[in-house]
Design an enzyme around this catalytic site. Sequence first.
Site, PDB file in Angstrom:
ATOM      1  N   CYS A 113       0.842  -1.199   0.000  1.00 32.52           N
ATOM      2  CA  CYS A 113       0.000   0.000   0.000  1.00 32.52           C
ATOM      3  C   CYS A 113       0.880   1.254   0.000  1.00 32.52           C
ATOM      4  O   CYS A 113       1.932   1.283  -0.663  1.00 32.52           O
ATOM      5  CB  CYS A 113      -0.971  -0.021   1.166  1.00 32.52           C
ATOM      6  N   ASP A 182      -2.907   1.163  10.442  1.00 41.37           N
ATOM      7  CA  ASP A 182      -4.051   2.054  10.672  1.00 41.37           C
ATOM      8  C   ASP A 182      -4.450   2.001  12.135  1.00 41.37           C
ATOM      9  O   ASP A 182      -4.824   3.011  12.724  1.00 41.37           O
ATOM     10  CB  ASP A 182      -5.222   1.667   9.772  1.00 41.37           C
TER      11      ASP A 182
END
Length: 294
Positions: A113, A182
């Site tokens: 990512c 996250d």
Amino acid sequence: MRIRGAGRIARSAAGALGDFAKRYAGNDIAAFRADLDSAAKTLLGSRPTAVSLRNGVMAAIKGSDSAETVQEAKELIIGNSKDFIRRSEAAVRDIALIGAKRIEDGDVVMTHCNSSVAIGVLAEAHRQGKDFRVYATESRPWRQGILTVKDLAKEGIDTTMIIDSAVRLVMKKVDKVFVGADTITSQGALVNKIGTSQIALAANEARAQFYVCSETYKFSPLTVAGDLVRIEEREVSEVVKPGEIPDSVKVYNPVFDVTPPQYISGIITELGLISPGSVYGIMERKFGTELIGE
Ligand code: RUB
């Protein structure tokens, strides 16, 4: 998605509350509190998975409940917000220095990512003259990998982009994986971009080390109280074009997943390299009980 990456999301939210306080024109403290509450709720509702958003919002409004005047509350929030952003940026820099020590000449590294913190580690190692190369995943469906390879190429790092389904094949050549976070739960599990847990599995199978690069404000105090981390689901249009598949076919597009702690070699934080088992202790020290609950 114009502001993405858990760190930037947190800094933007804290900054937005600072701006809200700066621009607030009224004098009624009760009205200010109600407006602040609604502003905070709007921000919190924007992305459900990254706890950094909640921690950034909580840090910005900390103590404002006991302010007696609007002016006092405004000054407090403006100061908190600047302070959070400054500490967040410093954490990213510290992690780069700590994480770079884990990279050695000849290493083959993988990232997934687009994590500014993981990229910071790779960029720092490169600046220190370490000779390594990187495989970066495409990260379907949003393809944040394109951003990552641009960032790495700008730094002059030897970079190869792969599609997500090539991860297990390529892992045979990989020594170390560096990903962002996250949210990190009290049990040391990692919540990060969809596909991260498959990469961790493949790394475990190939005996490659799997490092998470995470500021401690991505640790979730809510998970101490047993709350589950909500996994964001995004639009079907990110996966297929209109009319591309029969209407009867459903599309499921979860954008984060959970990597259990046993697949994590270490979490690189601004406080140092820690094991997933030490997350709870750090959360206790850092947050106490003040950020647990609503
Ligand atoms: C980005 C993503 C990143 C983490 C950490 O997802 O999963 O790995 O947010 O980013 P999205 P950072 O693009 O959906 O926000 O290290 O920059 O905080």
